[in-house]
Write a protein that holds these residues in place. Structure first.
Motif, PDB file in Angstrom:
ATOM      1  N   CYS A  13       0.863  -1.142   0.032  1.00 14.64           N
ATOM      2  CA  CYS A  13      -0.024   0.121   0.029  1.00 14.64           C
ATOM      3  C   CYS A  13       0.898   1.206  -0.158  1.00 14.64           C
ATOM      4  O   CYS A  13       1.677   1.167   0.737  1.00 14.64           O
ATOM      5  CB  CYS A  13      -0.955  -0.057   1.216  1.00 14.64           C
ATOM      6  SG  CYS A  13      -1.873   1.458   1.468  1.00 14.64           S
ATOM      7  N   HIS A  15       0.062   4.303   0.947  1.00 10.59           N
ATOM      8  CA  HIS A  15      -0.112   5.168   2.048  1.00 10.59           C
ATOM      9  C   HIS A  15       0.411   4.472   3.272  1.00 10.59           C
ATOM     10  O   HIS A  15       1.080   5.392   3.979  1.00 10.59           O
ATOM     11  CB  HIS A  15      -1.616   5.332   2.137  1.00 10.59           C
ATOM     12  CG  HIS A  15      -2.347   6.033   3.331  1.00 10.59           C
ATOM     13  ND1 HIS A  15      -1.957   7.386   2.983  1.00 10.59           N
ATOM     14  CD2 HIS A  15      -2.815   5.944   4.642  1.00 10.59           C
ATOM     15  CE1 HIS A  15      -2.317   7.904   4.286  1.00 10.59           C
ATOM     16  NE2 HIS A  15      -2.850   6.937   5.211  1.00 10.59           N
ATOM     17  N   HIS A  20       0.258  -6.774   0.996  1.00  6.98           N
ATOM     18  CA  HIS A  20      -1.005  -7.609   0.888  1.00  6.98           C
ATOM     19  C   HIS A  20      -0.575  -8.639  -0.254  1.00  6.98           C
ATOM     20  O   HIS A  20       0.309  -8.511  -1.327  1.00  6.98           O
ATOM     21  CB  HIS A  20      -2.001  -6.930   0.313  1.00  6.98           C
ATOM     22  CG  HIS A  20      -2.364  -5.722   1.300  1.00  6.98           C
ATOM     23  ND1 HIS A  20      -3.578  -6.138   2.100  1.00  6.98           N
ATOM     24  CD2 HIS A  20      -2.276  -4.648   1.515  1.00  6.98           C
ATOM     25  CE1 HIS A  20      -3.768  -4.951   2.905  1.00  6.98           C
ATOM     26  NE2 HIS A  20      -3.103  -3.986   2.153  1.00  6.98           N
ATOM     27  N   PRO A  37      -5.251  -6.098  -4.502  1.00  8.46           N
ATOM     28  CA  PRO A  37      -6.579  -5.804  -3.860  1.00  8.46           C
ATOM     29  C   PRO A  37      -7.171  -4.468  -4.226  1.00  8.46           C
ATOM     30  O   PRO A  37      -6.637  -3.717  -4.637  1.00  8.46           O
ATOM     31  CB  PRO A  37      -6.234  -5.894  -2.298  1.00  8.46           C
ATOM     32  CG  PRO A  37      -4.869  -5.649  -2.088  1.00  8.46           C
ATOM     33  CD  PRO A  37      -4.059  -5.847  -3.379  1.00  8.46           C
ATOM     34  N   ASP A  38      -8.520  -4.387  -4.147  1.00 10.06           N
ATOM     35  CA  ASP A  38      -9.322  -3.327  -4.451  1.00 10.06           C
ATOM     36  C   ASP A  38      -8.756  -2.279  -3.349  1.00 10.06           C
ATOM     37  O   ASP A  38      -8.914  -1.091  -3.711  1.00 10.06           O
ATOM     38  CB  ASP A  38     -10.770  -3.613  -4.436  1.00 10.06           C
ATOM     39  CG  ASP A  38     -11.242  -4.443  -5.651  1.00 10.06           C
ATOM     40  OD1 ASP A  38     -10.556  -4.574  -6.478  1.00 10.06           O
ATOM     41  OD2 ASP A  38     -12.126  -5.178  -5.272  1.00 10.06           O
ATOM     42  N   GLU A  39      -8.762  -2.580  -2.307  1.00 10.87           N
ATOM     43  CA  GLU A  39      -8.409  -1.474  -1.206  1.00 10.87           C
ATOM     44  C   GLU A  39      -7.470  -2.165  -0.182  1.00 10.87           C
ATOM     45  O   GLU A  39      -7.549  -3.562  -0.026  1.00 10.87           O
ATOM     46  CB  GLU A  39      -9.576  -0.819  -0.595  1.00 10.87           C
ATOM     47  CG  GLU A  39     -10.447  -1.869   0.273  1.00 10.87           C
ATOM     48  CD  GLU A  39     -11.652  -1.114   0.771  1.00 10.87           C
ATOM     49  OE1 GLU A  39     -12.170  -1.000   1.879  1.00 10.87           O
ATOM     50  OE2 GLU A  39     -12.245   0.048   0.135  1.00 10.87           O
ATOM     51  N   CYS A  40      -6.610  -1.505   0.562  1.00 11.30           N
ATOM     52  CA  CYS A  40      -6.010  -1.830   1.729  1.00 11.30           C
ATOM     53  C   CYS A  40      -6.679  -2.227   2.817  1.00 11.30           C
ATOM     54  O   CYS A  40      -7.578  -1.388   3.163  1.00 11.30           O
ATOM     55  CB  CYS A  40      -5.202  -0.737   2.178  1.00 11.30           C
ATOM     56  SG  CYS A  40      -4.113  -1.098   3.380  1.00 11.30           S
ATOM     57  N   GLY A  44      -7.625   1.315   3.822  1.00  7.60           N
ATOM     58  CA  GLY A  44      -8.715   1.625   2.992  1.00  7.60           C
ATOM     59  C   GLY A  44      -8.253   2.396   1.687  1.00  7.60           C
ATOM     60  O   GLY A  44      -9.162   2.446   0.708  1.00  7.60           O
ATOM     61  N   GLU A  45      -6.942   2.677   1.593  1.00  6.29           N
ATOM     62  CA  GLU A  45      -6.601   3.218   0.260  1.00  6.29           C
ATOM     63  C   GLU A  45      -6.467   2.456  -0.899  1.00  6.29           C
ATOM     64  O   GLU A  45      -6.385   1.048  -0.690  1.00  6.29           O
ATOM     65  CB  GLU A  45      -5.184   4.109   0.603  1.00  6.29           C
ATOM     66  CG  GLU A  45      -5.144   5.012   1.424  1.00  6.29           C
ATOM     67  CD  GLU A  45      -5.736   6.264   1.061  1.00  6.29           C
ATOM     68  OE1 GLU A  45      -5.731   6.486  -0.278  1.00  6.29           O
ATOM     69  OE2 GLU A  45      -6.373   7.098   1.730  1.00  6.29           O
ATOM     70  N   THR A  46      -6.461   2.766  -1.835  1.00  9.71           N
ATOM     71  CA  THR A  46      -6.458   2.059  -3.172  1.00  9.71           C
ATOM     72  C   THR A  46      -5.163   1.973  -4.129  1.00  9.71           C
ATOM     73  O   THR A  46      -5.293   1.362  -5.117  1.00  9.71           O
ATOM     74  CB  THR A  46      -7.870   2.342  -3.937  1.00  9.71           C
ATOM     75  OG1 THR A  46      -7.909   3.750  -4.359  1.00  9.71           O
ATOM     76  CG2 THR A  46      -9.048   2.335  -3.230  1.00  9.71           C
ATOM     77  N   ALA A  47      -4.195   2.698  -3.726  1.00  6.17           N
ATOM     78  CA  ALA A  47      -3.120   2.666  -4.445  1.00  6.17           C
ATOM     79  C   ALA A  47      -2.081   1.712  -4.038  1.00  6.17           C
ATOM     80  O   ALA A  47      -1.462   1.742  -2.991  1.00  6.17           O
ATOM     81  CB  ALA A  47      -2.613   4.076  -4.484  1.00  6.17           C
ATOM     82  N   PHE A  48      -1.387   0.920  -4.941  1.00  7.70           N
ATOM     83  CA  PHE A  48      -0.486  -0.154  -4.475  1.00  7.70           C
ATOM     84  C   PHE A  48       0.601  -0.313  -5.595  1.00  7.70           C
ATOM     85  O   PHE A  48       0.235   0.256  -6.599  1.00  7.70           O
ATOM     86  CB  PHE A  48      -1.207  -1.783  -4.641  1.00  7.70           C
ATOM     87  CG  PHE A  48      -2.236  -1.666  -3.432  1.00  7.70           C
ATOM     88  CD1 PHE A  48      -1.863  -2.304  -2.219  1.00  7.70           C
ATOM     89  CD2 PHE A  48      -3.684  -1.461  -3.805  1.00  7.70           C
ATOM     90  CE1 PHE A  48      -2.874  -2.467  -1.302  1.00  7.70           C
ATOM     91  CE2 PHE A  48      -4.670  -1.616  -2.700  1.00  7.70           C
ATOM     92  CZ  PHE A  48      -4.372  -2.216  -1.562  1.00  7.70           C
TER      93      PHE A  48
END
Length: 59
Positions: A13, A15, A20, A37-40, A44-48
Motif C-alpha cells: 500500500c 499510503h 498484501h 486488492p481493491d483496497e488496503c 482503506g486506500e486503493t493505490a498499490f
C-alpha cells in the motif's frame, strides 16, 4: 512430474506500507496471475505498488 508451487505476487500500500498477497486470477487450468486488492485492509486506500518494484518507487 513434481508440482512446483506458484510464487504469489505481493503488493505494498502506497499510503501505509502494509504488504498484501495478490488476489489469484485463473489464466488457464494450471496458471494464475495475481492482482492488487481493491483496497488496503489496513487503511482503506486503493493505490498499490508491486513489492518487486517497491525499492524503485518514488511518490
Amino acid at each position: 512430474m513434481a508440482h512446483v508451487p506458484e510464487s504469489v505476487t505481493m503488493y505494498v500500500c502506497e499510503h501505509c506500507q502494509v504488504a498484501h498477497a495478490g488476489t489469484p486470477i485463473h489464466v488457464d487450468t494450471a496458471e494464475h496471475r495475481f492482482e492488487a486488492p481493491d483496497e488496503c485492509g489496513s487503511c482503506g486506500e486503493t493505490a498499490f505498488v508491486a513489492l518487486s518494484d517497491w525499492v524503485h518507487h518514488h511518490d
